[in-house]
Design a protein around this motif. Sequence first.
Motif, PDB file in Angstrom:
ATOM      1  N   TRP A   1      31.489  76.500  37.630  1.00 43.72           N
ATOM      2  CA  TRP A   1      31.990  75.463  38.533  1.00 43.72           C
ATOM      3  C   TRP A   1      32.232  76.112  39.997  1.00 43.72           C
ATOM      4  CZ3 TRP A   1      36.867  76.820  40.921  1.00 43.72           C
ATOM      5  CH2 TRP A   1      37.271  77.862  40.355  1.00 43.72           C
ATOM      6  N   ALA A   2      32.271  74.964  40.702  1.00 39.99           N
ATOM      7  CA  ALA A   2      32.621  75.314  42.339  1.00 39.99           C
ATOM      8  C   ALA A   2      33.198  74.104  42.640  1.00 39.99           C
ATOM      9  CB  ALA A   2      31.241  75.390  42.981  1.00 39.99           C
ATOM     10  N   GLN A   3      34.465  73.982  43.235  1.00 46.16           N
ATOM     11  CA  GLN A   3      35.060  73.097  43.960  1.00 46.16           C
ATOM     12  C   GLN A   3      34.353  72.200  44.991  1.00 46.16           C
ATOM     13  OE1 GLN A   3      39.140  73.851  45.711  1.00 46.16           O
ATOM     14  NE2 GLN A   3      39.847  71.877  45.102  1.00 46.16           N
ATOM     15  N   GLN A   4      34.243  71.034  45.071  1.00 44.11           N
ATOM     16  CA  GLN A   4      33.722  70.425  46.450  1.00 44.11           C
ATOM     17  C   GLN A   4      34.618  69.717  47.201  1.00 44.11           C
ATOM     18  OE1 GLN A   4      30.241  70.221  45.990  1.00 44.11           O
ATOM     19  NE2 GLN A   4      30.839  71.709  44.609  1.00 44.11           N
ATOM     20  N   SER A   5      35.240  70.764  48.332  1.00 47.53           N
ATOM     21  CA  SER A   5      36.107  70.523  49.076  1.00 47.53           C
ATOM     22  C   SER A   5      35.961  69.151  49.991  1.00 47.53           C
ATOM     23  CB  SER A   5      36.253  71.663  50.136  1.00 47.53           C
ATOM     24  OG  SER A   5      35.209  71.654  50.831  1.00 47.53           O
ATOM     25  N   ALA A   6      34.877  68.702  50.124  1.00 51.24           N
ATOM     26  CA  ALA A   6      34.622  67.588  50.895  1.00 51.24           C
ATOM     27  C   ALA A   6      35.120  66.068  50.063  1.00 51.24           C
ATOM     28  CB  ALA A   6      33.091  67.337  51.242  1.00 51.24           C
TER      29      ALA A   6
ATOM     30  N   GLY B   1      37.037  66.308  46.762  1.00 50.54           N
ATOM     31  CA  GLY B   1      38.002  66.833  45.893  1.00 50.54           C
ATOM     32  C   GLY B   1      37.582  66.556  44.346  1.00 50.54           C
ATOM     33  N   SER B   2      36.073  66.719  44.289  1.00 49.84           N
ATOM     34  CA  SER B   2      35.481  66.674  42.858  1.00 49.84           C
ATOM     35  C   SER B   2      35.105  68.281  42.654  1.00 49.84           C
ATOM     36  CB  SER B   2      34.252  65.997  42.854  1.00 49.84           C
ATOM     37  OG  SER B   2      33.257  66.439  43.755  1.00 49.84           O
ATOM     38  N   MET B   3      34.668  68.393  41.333  1.00 49.93           N
ATOM     39  CA  MET B   3      34.344  69.799  40.922  1.00 49.93           C
ATOM     40  C   MET B   3      32.924  69.600  40.374  1.00 49.93           C
ATOM     41  SD  MET B   3      35.680  72.953  40.126  1.00 49.93           S
ATOM     42  CE  MET B   3      37.296  72.410  40.323  1.00 49.93           C
ATOM     43  N   LEU B   4      32.031  70.450  40.797  1.00 53.89           N
ATOM     44  CA  LEU B   4      30.558  70.547  40.208  1.00 53.89           C
ATOM     45  C   LEU B   4      30.570  71.542  38.986  1.00 53.89           C
ATOM     46  CD1 LEU B   4      28.069  69.511  41.154  1.00 53.89           C
ATOM     47  CD2 LEU B   4      27.353  71.432  42.386  1.00 53.89           C
TER      48      LEU B   4
ATOM     49  N   HIS C   1      27.189  68.329  36.171  1.00 57.07           N
ATOM     50  CA  HIS C   1      27.876  67.291  36.411  1.00 57.07           C
ATOM     51  C   HIS C   1      28.827  67.217  37.363  1.00 57.07           C
ATOM     52  CE1 HIS C   1      26.495  65.606  32.322  1.00 57.07           C
ATOM     53  NE2 HIS C   1      26.444  67.008  32.168  1.00 57.07           N
ATOM     54  N   VAL C   2      29.279  66.077  38.093  1.00 59.51           N
ATOM     55  CA  VAL C   2      30.093  66.347  39.087  1.00 59.51           C
ATOM     56  C   VAL C   2      31.467  65.421  38.276  1.00 59.51           C
ATOM     57  CG1 VAL C   2      31.033  65.033  41.240  1.00 59.51           C
ATOM     58  CG2 VAL C   2      28.596  65.809  41.045  1.00 59.51           C
ATOM     59  N   MET C   3      32.603  66.093  38.314  1.00 59.13           N
ATOM     60  CA  MET C   3      33.730  65.732  37.876  1.00 59.13           C
ATOM     61  C   MET C   3      34.769  65.360  39.039  1.00 59.13           C
ATOM     62  SD  MET C   3      34.241  68.857  34.989  1.00 59.13           S
ATOM     63  CE  MET C   3      35.912  68.038  34.430  1.00 59.13           C
ATOM     64  N   GLU C   4      34.822  63.889  39.180  1.00 56.46           N
ATOM     65  CA  GLU C   4      35.631  63.534  40.285  1.00 56.46           C
ATOM     66  C   GLU C   4      36.883  63.466  40.143  1.00 56.46           C
ATOM     67  OE1 GLU C   4      34.203  59.366  40.901  1.00 56.46           O
ATOM     68  OE2 GLU C   4      31.987  59.875  41.173  1.00 56.46           O
ATOM     69  N   GLY C   5      37.731  63.716  41.059  1.00 59.68           N
ATOM     70  CA  GLY C   5      39.357  63.899  41.020  1.00 59.68           C
ATOM     71  C   GLY C   5      39.656  64.949  40.134  1.00 59.68           C
TER      72      GLY C   5
ATOM     73  N   ILE D   1      30.717  68.408  24.480  1.00 54.02           N
ATOM     74  CA  ILE D   1      31.572  69.558  25.153  1.00 54.02           C
ATOM     75  C   ILE D   1      32.631  68.973  25.824  1.00 54.02           C
ATOM     76  CG2 ILE D   1      31.461  71.319  27.005  1.00 54.02           C
ATOM     77  CD1 ILE D   1      28.618  71.609  26.708  1.00 54.02           C
ATOM     78  N   LEU D   2      33.869  69.168  25.575  1.00 53.11           N
ATOM     79  CA  LEU D   2      35.200  68.757  25.943  1.00 53.11           C
ATOM     80  C   LEU D   2      35.783  69.697  26.644  1.00 53.11           C
ATOM     81  CD1 LEU D   2      36.389  67.166  22.559  1.00 53.11           C
ATOM     82  CD2 LEU D   2      35.116  66.121  24.323  1.00 53.11           C
ATOM     83  N   LEU D   3      36.086  69.412  27.862  1.00 51.07           N
ATOM     84  CA  LEU D   3      36.753  70.569  28.815  1.00 51.07           C
ATOM     85  C   LEU D   3      38.248  70.142  28.887  1.00 51.07           C
ATOM     86  CD1 LEU D   3      34.303  70.912  31.885  1.00 51.07           C
ATOM     87  CD2 LEU D   3      34.904  72.351  30.078  1.00 51.07           C
ATOM     88  N   LYS D   4      39.187  71.215  28.890  1.00 51.83           N
ATOM     89  CA  LYS D   4      40.543  70.851  29.240  1.00 51.83           C
ATOM     90  C   LYS D   4      40.790  70.935  30.719  1.00 51.83           C
ATOM     91  CE  LYS D   4      45.085  72.811  28.555  1.00 51.83           C
ATOM     92  NZ  LYS D   4      46.125  73.682  28.119  1.00 51.83           N
ATOM     93  N   VAL D   5      40.882  69.878  31.117  1.00 53.60           N
ATOM     94  CA  VAL D   5      41.103  69.791  32.640  1.00 53.60           C
ATOM     95  C   VAL D   5      42.662  69.528  32.859  1.00 53.60           C
ATOM     96  CG1 VAL D   5      40.920  68.009  34.735  1.00 53.60           C
ATOM     97  CG2 VAL D   5      39.145  68.343  32.748  1.00 53.60           C
TER      98      VAL D   5
END
Length: 173
Positions: A113-118, A120-123, A142-146, A161-165
């Motif tokens: 994972w890497a946070q997309q600072s521009a 606020g999403s997560m790649l 995948h891009v996880m918005e918000g 695959i389920l992620l705990k966000v």
Amino acid sequence: NFDPEPKPSILSRMAANAFQVDIKNTANTQVIAFGGKVLALWEAGMPHRLDPVTLETIGVDPLTNPNMKPGKLPVATMPSIPTEFQPSILGGEAHTAHPKMCPRTNHLVGWTWAQQSADGSMLVTFTEYEPDGFTEAASETHVMEGVALAPHDMVLTEHAILLKVNALTMDQA
């Protein structure tokens, strides 16, 4: 063992590290053995490979991604800032400390994972590894918005695959 080299003083060690801004990866959350490798894992960095006999640290293991940048924060560089002015600490990725085994295929499934600072999403890139030589069987990004904070753990089913966000937000003001 007798060490003929005297250890440097605490002051000289502090001075030597004063301008090193790379993230120190503790790789202390979980140790796994898979595909001929022993890896020490941590949530916010890349795996460290260990010698399977002595457990001595061999070094950062990029798994199947040779472009990994150890010591960098898992935050993407900022597109609005010219490259020469980007903070050198940005541009890394982190690998989960909690990969899962698929009971049907015996493949290991993990994610980086890497946070997309521009925006606020997560790649997030999911990768499935084969047990023979730790080779990549499949990978999907995948891009996880918000999603401001990295997922901590996942559940692996036969079809999903389920992620705990985390339900937290980060006020960057």
